[in-house]
Design an enzyme around this catalytic site. Structure first.
Site, short mmCIF file in Angstrom:
data_model
loop_
_atom_site.label_atom_id
_atom_site.label_comp_id
_atom_site.label_asym_id
_atom_site.label_seq_id
_atom_site.Cartn_x
_atom_site.Cartn_y
_atom_site.Cartn_z
N ASN A 27 8.06 -2.91 -0.68
CA ASN A 27 6.95 -2.71 -1.60
C ASN A 27 6.93 -3.85 -2.60
OD1 ASN A 27 5.64 0.00 -1.08
ND2 ASN A 27 7.80 0.58 -1.15
N TYR B 297 5.09 -4.77 -5.90
CA TYR B 297 4.22 -4.31 -6.98
C TYR B 297 3.83 -5.48 -7.88
CZ TYR B 297 5.34 0.40 -5.62
OH TYR B 297 5.48 1.56 -4.90
N TYR C 65 3.89 2.99 9.52
CA TYR C 65 3.26 4.31 9.52
C TYR C 65 1.97 4.26 8.73
CZ TYR C 65 5.77 4.61 5.04
OH TYR C 65 6.26 4.36 3.78
#
Length: 96
Positions: free
Chosen positions: A86, A88, A34
């Site tokens: 994700n 990080y 997205y």
């Protein structure tokens, strides 16, 4: 497993829309993706990215996470059709 994603991305071995990165965070979309945040000009212009634009869900995500959710009856078999990872870097975080 996660450590293997960055080299693939840096070598250009993942589809263009699989990886969304900033200096302190990389987001990897699998199955579906997205657009969001700085990727869109106006609120409401976000888009769902179809499977042909992102890489399929990796085997390690299927076996280590999705299969376990299915085996325990938490989700029906075949229900999960996307995953987002994700990554990080030091100093990067979602909350401050």
């Amino acid at each position: 497993y996660l450590e293997g994603l960055r080299p693939l991305a840096e070598a250009g071995q993942l589809k263009k829309h699989t990886v969304d990165g900033t200096p302190l965070r990389r987001k990897y979309f699998f199955g579906f993706g997205y657009t969001y945040g700085a990727q869109v000009k106006n609120r409401g212009e976000e888009q769902l990215l179809p499977p042909e634009l992102v890489d399929p869900i990796p085997g390690w995500v299927l076996s280590r996470l999705i299969a376990k959710l299915e085996e325990r009856g938490i989700v029906p078999s075949g229900w999960v059709n996307s995953a987002v990872v994700n990554d990080y870097q030091p100093g990067g975080m979602i909350v401050g």
